[in-house]
Design a protein around this motif. Structure first.
Motif, mmCIF file in Angstrom:
data_model
loop_
_atom_site.group_PDB
_atom_site.id
_atom_site.type_symbol
_atom_site.label_atom_id
_atom_site.label_comp_id
_atom_site.label_asym_id
_atom_site.label_seq_id
_atom_site.Cartn_x
_atom_site.Cartn_y
_atom_site.Cartn_z
ATOM 1 N N SER A 83 6.757 9.753 -8.547
ATOM 2 C CA SER A 83 5.845 8.659 -8.900
ATOM 3 C C SER A 83 5.024 8.173 -7.715
ATOM 4 C CB SER A 83 6.639 7.480 -9.479
ATOM 5 O OG SER A 83 7.442 6.870 -8.485
ATOM 6 N N ALA A 84 5.454 8.511 -6.496
ATOM 7 C CA ALA A 84 4.817 7.957 -5.294
ATOM 8 C C ALA A 84 3.864 8.918 -4.600
ATOM 9 C CB ALA A 84 5.899 7.525 -4.307
ATOM 10 N N HIS A 85 3.680 10.119 -5.134
ATOM 11 C CA HIS A 85 2.976 11.153 -4.380
ATOM 12 C C HIS A 85 1.527 10.806 -4.055
ATOM 13 C CE1 HIS A 85 1.744 12.169 -8.484
ATOM 14 N NE2 HIS A 85 0.770 12.883 -7.962
ATOM 15 N N LYS A 86 0.857 10.050 -4.916
ATOM 16 C CA LYS A 86 -0.557 9.742 -4.691
ATOM 17 C C LYS A 86 -0.763 8.675 -3.619
ATOM 18 C CE LYS A 86 -2.214 11.012 -9.302
ATOM 19 N NZ LYS A 86 -2.901 10.528 -10.529
ATOM 20 N N SER A 87 0.168 7.754 -3.516
ATOM 21 C CA SER A 87 -0.020 6.616 -2.606
ATOM 22 C C SER A 87 0.915 6.638 -1.409
ATOM 23 C CB SER A 87 0.185 5.304 -3.384
ATOM 24 O OG SER A 87 1.412 5.327 -4.086
ATOM 25 N N TYR A 88 1.771 7.668 -1.297
ATOM 26 C CA TYR A 88 2.803 7.672 -0.263
ATOM 27 C C TYR A 88 2.215 7.663 1.151
ATOM 28 C CZ TYR A 88 7.117 8.815 2.188
ATOM 29 O OH TYR A 88 8.196 8.786 3.026
ATOM 30 N N ASP A 89 1.210 8.486 1.407
ATOM 31 C CA ASP A 89 0.626 8.539 2.745
ATOM 32 C C ASP A 89 0.031 7.192 3.146
ATOM 33 O OD1 ASP A 89 1.325 11.163 3.168
ATOM 34 O OD2 ASP A 89 -0.646 11.979 2.651
ATOM 35 N N SER A 90 -0.691 6.570 2.221
ATOM 36 C CA SER A 90 -1.313 5.274 2.509
ATOM 37 C C SER A 90 -0.259 4.212 2.782
ATOM 38 C CB SER A 90 -2.201 4.839 1.346
ATOM 39 O OG SER A 90 -3.267 5.741 1.167
#
Length: 224
Positions: free
Chosen positions: A12-19
């Motif tokens: 669930s976190a893959h899109k926002s994890y880096d940010s």
């Protein structure tokens, strides 16, 4: 924590994890990862455990164009994100459990963890690392460190649980955020690192603290 829940958290976190990671580390995560890689004697076959969005893989490829990299993670979405970020014929992305690595005994030269080691049962993963590493192979770890002072630790726990919670809850569910906060309890104190890894047949080649001692950079060598 059941495997299915862990997969759900990171899927669930893959899109926002880096940010989020850049925000939570005040933009220092890339510097720390590069410092860990620079402290490691890179050889032929490298494994990145809990590869996430592929930041360690990207930096390894920039550092060494020839090494073969295995990137493993439980999360399909994280692996997909990493593969889209860095793809070449010498990188193999594998969805697997870190405690049951699909590699032969003494087959790998280097293993990396970036904010992953504390999520795994310490004794079990260390035994698995010894199994797959060649003699004098290295394990390089970037991880949250538990302060020696209980008062300071309680302050950090409060900071993560209360001050970051509003931001974290924009990305994670309550259950998922609680998982991250509780994982801090599994972090190691700086005084625990050498005795633990020495006991399991590793020599600590490099050990430095960052960010007021809250981040540890560790390079271990398999010595027996």
């Amino acid at each position: 924590m059941e495997k299915s829940v862990v997969e759900k958290i990171f899927d669930s976190a893959h899109k926002s994890y880096d940010s989020f990671l850049n925000f939570a580390t005040f933009g220092l995560i890339n510097k720390w990862q590069n410092q860990l890689i620079s402290a490691t004697d890179l050889k032929g076959r490298i494994l990145d455990i809990g590869t996430g969005t592929g930041e360690i893989v990207r930096k390894l490829r920039e550092k060494d164009k020839e090494c073969f990299i295995y990137a493993v993670d439980l999360s399909f979405n994280m692996l997909k994100t990493a593969k889209n970020k860095v793809f070449d014929e010498k990188i193999l992305y594998i969805r697997t459990n870190a405690l049951k690595l699909p590699f032969k005994n003494s087959s790998l030269d280097n293993i990396f963890f970036s904010l992953v080691f504390r999520h795994l049962p310490r004794e079990e993963i260390t035994k698995e690392l010894r199994r797959v590493l060649k003699q004098y192979g290295t394990v390089s770890i970037l991880e949250i460190g538990k302060p020696e002072s209980n008062i300071f630790y309680k302050f950090i726990h409060f900071f993560a649980d209360r001050l970051f919670r509003p931001i974290g809850r924009l990305i994670f569910s309550k259950e998922e955020w609680d998982y991250f906060v509780e994982s801090i309890e599994n972090a190691m104190k700086i005084s625990e690192i050498k005795p633990f890894f020495n006991k399991h047949g590793f020599n600590v080649k490099f050990l430095e603290k960052r960010f007021f001692g809250l981040i540890h950079l560790i390079v271990l060598e398999k010595i027996e």
